[in-house]
Enzyme design. Structure first.
Site, PDB file in Angstrom:
ATOM      1  N   GLN A  29       0.826  -1.198   0.000  1.00  0.00           N
ATOM      2  CA  GLN A  29       0.000   0.000   0.000  1.00  0.00           C
ATOM      3  C   GLN A  29       0.870   1.260   0.000  1.00  0.00           C
ATOM      4  O   GLN A  29       0.330   2.366  -0.143  1.00  0.00           O
ATOM      5  CB  GLN A  29      -0.925   0.016   1.225  1.00  0.00           C
ATOM      6  N   ARG A  38      -8.797  -0.807   8.498  1.00  0.00           N
ATOM      7  CA  ARG A  38      -9.544   0.448   8.383  1.00  0.00           C
ATOM      8  C   ARG A  38      -9.615   1.180   9.720  1.00  0.00           C
ATOM      9  O   ARG A  38     -10.658   1.702  10.086  1.00  0.00           O
ATOM     10  CB  ARG A  38     -10.977   0.135   7.909  1.00  0.00           C
ATOM     11  N   CYS A  39      -8.480   1.234  10.436  1.00  0.00           N
ATOM     12  CA  CYS A  39      -8.536   1.740  11.797  1.00  0.00           C
ATOM     13  C   CYS A  39      -8.233   3.222  11.909  1.00  0.00           C
ATOM     14  O   CYS A  39      -8.432   3.807  12.979  1.00  0.00           O
ATOM     15  CB  CYS A  39      -7.581   0.971  12.697  1.00  0.00           C
ATOM     16  N   GLU A  53     -12.614   4.756   5.783  1.00  0.00           N
ATOM     17  CA  GLU A  53     -12.547   4.066   7.069  1.00  0.00           C
ATOM     18  C   GLU A  53     -13.705   4.400   7.998  1.00  0.00           C
ATOM     19  O   GLU A  53     -13.981   3.660   8.940  1.00  0.00           O
ATOM     20  CB  GLU A  53     -11.208   4.371   7.746  1.00  0.00           C
TER      21      GLU A  53
END
Lengths: 291, 783, 161
Positions: free
Chosen positions: B220, B367-368, B736
């Site tokens: 990523q 997705r924090c 997110e």
């Protein structure tokens, strides 16, 4: 993730398959749907030296309504799920099961007989077969024999199919009119094994009393388990709320589940009762009876 | 119900179909396992069955005899090459590549086998014989805290305590809580889970004829990988070419550098052939970056009528065997300080103490938004617990304490400056769309009959867009992002950015931004990401930072292109620069709209008739954001609980999000749907559990549960638009938010359903067994 | 062991070990990389292909030797004559994909589903796709995609010119 190496034998007849199994003995496994075997091989938990593929044995690929219902060894779950007669009340137990085994794609390869031979403690077909009093046709050295399902299911992942033998078909007896069943399964998601499940099949007399009852539980012991205490309680009686409650209680008592990530022992035992109760109600509703 | 489309604008706000879809639809995506190079070898990794053990001996002789096996390496080989350990992204720790001396978690990497075929590699891995001597296991942070068994003797300080972090006013908060008329406290555990993208991690490493390392990898953040690899391996950075191809989902799982990657590079170097390493699902779930695992003691104080007086949170964080949580350097607990949420809290204190345990390393994923999921869950659950204590409606308690519209930009007592928001408006829209009054009536009727129906809220604010250089860096690299735009003679163009989409649709949304700024057709703006030879340096895509940071860089670069284009337009229009204005997507002579040229015409002129101007038409921007952005929302869940089985049916779920300006409503909706499904999974069925002996119990999709289309609820979505005042196009991140906001909505709904029984809290995942037992115990207690 | 498998109408004859999974055969022998591998336990469905025209199978749970003599359709075989299949068009129009990894398997399961049930309800679609996992979309737009495809596929074919 890649299986260990093995020899592959494609059988074109039941005789050929049987001969190959006799030759390789304990080193061979039958490959039908493969939906339990292949994953085990990918983890190298199963390492057969030989796979005998029976998918090309046409004589084993059939589903026959013949007073009862006979399903050949390579007939797919999905063929039962989509059979033209599957919505008949008399086959309602199998109707329910055929919609919740594994997932809708796996069912297109998986076989009913294969599932019985695999005998996972949380299997669905095994549980239904118990409730419906099925028998399995097994071919051994001394010929073919019909093994009642109670004797067929021996222990977790162990059946009456001995080394070198092969299961050819499963036969569900016909029960005539006034028969209905239900399969109640609690699973955390589609594709999971049952947290708990109950298979129920009832046949009513003309006077509305229960002529025959089959009650079996999944994920409640080393293999699917019949609840004779519930069955005996039900037979001869008119269906009432109290009767259902008693049968459910018997099921809960009989259930001997393992605690695991799906739930505790007490939860699963409780569920066994709830699901038998719901199953009985649904079977009766299918026969137009309110209890 | 859907996200409002602002379709009258040129390209921004269009529900444009995605440009990247055709290749995926035809099975022509280019994922890392699709890459095949001549002479390529395959790697397989030998892993430890023990959670904590000394390695007595590793015998590779049998493995080397397996046909097709070319080489086997162990930690000793890597240590000799100076590659035994690699720095974690947080920078305060390092992680073993292959185990040296001992193993610290079950499934830890111990050896790597390189072979001609994938099958031979697995056969070889099976044949490696490792002798272990088990050591006592530290299975949770509370045991770790006791320091009876020191897990990391390699570290200077012989303790399992990794760091202490705090923010806020400890003493004032303590005093305020002491003197609060009402007070609730709750231990809230956010369970360990895992993002589990469907494509596992993997790479292909190849030293080409020029001696350059060509490294295809599921990353990523490809540029950061390149720099990190240069530092770790000593290979000069110009000789490293990292390429992130198409990625089948990231969700934070593909941010860290994993041991398998280093092994593949070493194998390629040693054997002079390309090496492919693709992990199995088991390896993915047991050894790559997990998420959450925060044990939070939350205390909330209030006046008798429900005005918040103080918030205190004390957290024990389980980081596993190495501190591989990919946080920015100064934020070992990420953005946890946003735990005051959407509320105007007068005084607060938050602290996190992190510990090593015998589990897989990680913590920042799924997705924090860097621990915002944990913080948001804590405050949104605490608000409901407080509402229950006070006997006040949970919605009213929130409304009463919301930061008001007039208070923005709002400086929270824990150090964040929230850019914009109108929480009341979003809440009101949500209440209207869900039909709150009717639901309350229905609930009252059902309760009278003993039925368990719940309505749960989550009015979250989160923080994304890392981040301003003053505060944020990864391994020292500031968290700017970048864009390079070049317009071709025929009015088409290319934009390259430092981000890397793993499904977020950048090939479409970045083109939409450029198209909007330049009045061009987004279908003819090509977008390229992931190739470190050509893309400008960026920090990558995670924590919803792409739109806030790279999106801004793209807008500004496009405006720079427009500035240059304006000069060429002036030349074409034969007026001075100052007499031209950009209006209605055209360059017009001020006051004479008939005299105009399009950007397309200017583009052509840039190459054929630039006049006194420099030929060509391109610009670059490296954007250092002045602040984070603060998307927010109101989520409402309606559930029905089956008493007998403990099953929770999610009857309705409404998400009203505010992410400021929406670039593409179709894509934003898709992000919301996906994130809500993940939040749903976390709330009801997901956990990576280790038993007390350190055995990982959820090693595959049979036990780590991903919901199917049948379990997943239908999602209702809507939005409000409160632009970010500091962002060039007013946009905030959004990917997110649904995972940040939804778990609390689900759990609050379940608790609401069970509240007539006196139930106040239940731990995630909210399984049937837990619900059934909670009901049974509550009913027994009432007898 | 020699196998001959027709994939998307083209015969592939190869010599493979019996333990070669069909998924790897398709990806590495036929160089059709649209079929993906996402898990170890036959749960995710990324590897689904169509066997003999009407059976969706998880190709990671099958050996290539089993498919000898059979017909396989992969995602690369969906589009005909350069035109996207209505299922592919549906996924595009309805934003039924994000990372694209589950998409081939999802579309092929839908292909078989629609072959059996040309007018499925939303519930039937969700049931029918429950053997295919997706992490990105939350399934909602996938359901819309399949509904659109079903509608298009139910239209009478245009009369031959």
């Amino acid at each position: 993730m890649i299986p260990a190496a093995f020899e592959y034998i494609r059988a074109h007849s039941a005789d050929e398959a049987f001969a190959a199994l006799q030759k390789h003995g304990a080193e061979a496994r039958v490959l039908a749907g493969g939906q339990s075997l292949v994953p085990a091989m990918r983890f190298r938990l199963a390492r057969p030296a030989a796979l005998v593929d029976i998918n090309a044995v046409r004589e084993l690929d059939y589903i026959r309504l013949d007073g009862g219902l006979t399903i050949g060894a390579t007939a797919r779950d999905s063929a039962v799920e989509r059979a033209p007669w599957i919505k008949d009340t008399t086959w309602s137990l199998l109707h329910d099961v055929s919609r919740v085994v594994a997932d809708p794609v796996v069912r297109q390869m998986a076989t009913v007989v294969g599932s019985l031979c695999h005998n996972d403690p949380a299997g669905d077909w095994t549980t239904a077969a118990l409730a419906a009093r099925a028998e399995v046709l097994v071919r051994g050295r001394s010929g073919e024999r019909a093994v009642p399902i109670d004797e067929f299911l021996v222990d977790s992942f162990t059946t009456a199919v001995a080394e070198g033998e092969i299961a050819l078909a499963v036969r569900f007896p016909g029960s005539g009119d006034r028969t209905a069943g239900s399969y109640q399964k609690v699973e955390r998601k589609v594709g999971d094994f049952a947290t708990a499940a109950a298979a129920v099949q009832l046949t009513l007399n003309a006077d509305g009393t229960i002529k025959a009852a089959g009650v079996a539980l999944s994920a409640a012991g080393p293999c699917a388990v019949r609840v004779p205490q519930a069955e005996q309680r039900l037979v001869g009686q008119k269906p009432t709320a109290d009767l259902i409650r008693a049968a459910a209680e018997a099921a809960s008592q009989k259930s001997e589940p393992q605690a695991d990530l799906r739930g505790s022992v007490e939860y699963k035992k409780h569920l066994a009762g709830v699901l038998v109760s719901r199953g009985l109600r649904q079977a009766l509703a299918r026969l137009g009876v309110q209890a | 119900m859907s996200i409002e489309a602002k379709s009258e604008r040129h390209a921004l706000g269009h529900r444009m179909k995605r440009k990247e879809d055709p290749r995926f639809l035809q099975g022509k995506g280019n994922y890392v396992d699709d890459i095949s190079l001549p002479g390529m070898l395959y790697a397989a990794i030998v892993r430890s069955p023990y959670p904590h053990a000394s390695i007595k001996n590793i015998d590779i002789s049998e493995a080397l005899k397996v046909p097709g096996v070319k080489a086997v390496i162990t930690g000793a080989d890597l240590e000799a090459a100076g590659l035994g350990w690699l720095p974690t992204f947080h920078g305060l720790d390092k992680q073993m590549v292959l185990a040296v001396g001992k193993v610290l978690f079950q499934y830890q990497e111990v050896a790597a086998v390189f072979a001609e075929t994938r099958a031979a590699a697995y056969d070889g891995a099976e044949a490696v014989q490792v002798e272990y001597e088990p050591l006592p296991v530290v299975a949770d942070p509370f045991t770790a805290k006791k320091d009876e068994v020191i897990l990391r003797p390699d570290r200077e300080k012989k303790t399992n305590h990794i760091y202490h972090w705090e923010v806020g006013d400890r003493d004032a908060t303590a005093r305020a809580l002491e003197s609060s008329p009402k007070r609730v406290s709750q231990r809230i555990w956010f369970q360990r889970c895992h993002p589990a993208p469907l494509e596992p991690c993997g790479c292909v490493a190849h030293f080409d004829t020029m001696g350059r390392l060509q490294f295809y990898v599921t990353s990523q953040a490809p540029h950061v990988y390149r720099t990190a690899l240069a530092i770790v391996t000593g290979i000069p950075e110009d000789k490293i070419h990292v390429i992130s191809p198409d990625i089948g989902g990231g969700f934070g799982n593909k941010v860290p550098v994993y041991p398998g990657y280093v092994c593949a590079i070493v194998g390629a170097l040693k054997l002079g052939r390309p090496v492919k390493w693709i992990e199995t699902r088991t390896e993915n779930l047991t050894s790559t970056g997990f998420a959450r695992d925060y044990h939070m003691d939350v205390e909330l104080g209030a006046s008798a009528d429900g005005r918040l007086t103080a918030l205190r949170v004390s957290t024990a964080a389980d980081h596993g065997a190495f501190d591989a949580a990919a946080d920015p350097t100064k934020y070992p607990a990420g953005m946890f300080g946003v735990v005051t949420g959407s509320y105007d809290v007068p005084v607060a204190h938050a602290e996190v103490d992190a510990y090593f345990t015998n589990k897989a390393p990680g913590g920042i994923a799924y997705r924090c938004s860097f621990r915002v999921t944990e913080a948001s869950y804590a405050i949104e659950r605490a608000m409901d617990i407080l509402a229950d204590e006070l006997g006040i409606d949970a919605v009213e308690l929130r409304r009463k304490n919301f930061i008001k519209k007039e208070q923005f930009p709002y400086k929270s007592v824990l150090g964040f400056t929230y850019d914009s928001g109108d929480y009341h408006k979003t809440l009101d829209l949500a209440l209207e769309k869900i039909g709150y009054k009717a639901l309350l009536e229905e609930q009252a009727e059902k309760r009278a009959r003993g039925e368990l129906m719940g309505i749960g809220f989550s009015t979250f604010t989160e923080v994304v867009g890392a981040g301003p250089s003053k505060h944020f860096d990864i391994l020292g690299i500031k968290m700017f992002d970048s864009a390079e735009i070049r317009i071709h003679p025929t009015g088409a163009g290319i934009v390259r950015a430092g981000t890397k989409s793993q499904g977020q649709g950048h090939e479409t949304t970045w083109a939409q931004i450029v198209a909007e700024e330049l009045g061009l057709d987004p279908q003819n703006i090509m977008v390229e990401e992931g190739d470190t030879d050509t893309a400008p340096y960026g920090l990558g895509t995670y924590a919803s930072r792409s739109t806030p940071v790279a999106g801004a860089a793209i807008a500004i670069a496009a405006r720079r292109v427009r500035e240059k284009a304006k000069k060429i337009a002036a030349h074409l229009l034969e007026v001075g620069d100052g007499d031209v204005e950009w209006k209605d997507y055209k360059f017009q002579v001020k006051g004479v709209p008939a005299k105009s040229v399009t950007m397309k015409e200017v583009a052509f002129a840039a190459y054929t008739n630039p006049g006194p101007n420099e030929p060509g038409l391109e610009a670059t921007n490296y954007y250092d954001p002045p602040n984070m952005t603060f998307p927010y929302g109101t989520y409402i869940a309606v559930v029905d609980v089956d008493r007998e089985t403990g099953e929770v049916k999610v009857r309705r779920f409404l998400a009203v999000d505010d992410c400021g300006t929406v670039i593409n409503p179709l894509i934003v909706e898709g992000q919301i749907h996906g994130g809500l499904a993940e939040g749903f999974a976390i709330a009801f069925m997901q956990e990576i559990q280790y038993d007390s002996e350190g055995n990982n119990l959820n090693t595959n999709f049979t036990d780590y549960l991903l919901p199917t289309s049948l379990e997943t609820p239908h999602w209702e979505t809507a939005n409000t638009v409160t632009p970010s005042p500091h962002h060039p196009i007013g946009a905030k991140g959004v990917g997110e938010s649904p995972n940040v906001g939804s778990p609390a909505a689900f759990v609050n709904a379940v608790i609401d359903a069970l509240s007539p029984l006196g139930v106040r809290h239940i731990e995630m995942p909210v399984t049937r067994d837990k619900v059934w037992r909670t009901i049974r115990d509550a009913e027994a207690a009432r007898k | 062991m020699k196998v001959s498998i027709r994939v998307n109408g083209v015969a592939y004859e190869r010599d493979v070990e019996p333990r070669t999974l069909l998924a790897y055969f398709l990806r590495e022998e036929c160089h059709l990389t649209g079929t993906h591998i996402g898990c170890d336990t036959s749960a995710c469905g990324c590897c689904v292909v169509v066997m003999d025209g009407d059976k969706a199978v998880k190709s990671c749970t099958m050996f290539a030797v089993q498919a000898d003599g059979h017909e396989i359709m992969t995602v690369e075989g969906l589009a005909q004559g350069g035109a996207l299949h209505p299922i592919q068009q549906g996924f595009w129009d309805q934003h039924g994909l994000q990372c694209g990894y589950c998409t081939p398997g999802m579309m092929l399961t839908a292909y078989v589903l629609l072959g059996q049930n040309p007018n499925p309800s939303e519930a039937e679609i969700r049931e029918g796709l429950a053997g295919n996992l997706c992490r990105c979309t939350g399934y909602q737009n996938i359901v819309k995609a399949v509904k659109q495809a079903a509608e298009v596929m139910r239209q009478p074919a245009p009369a031959a010119q």
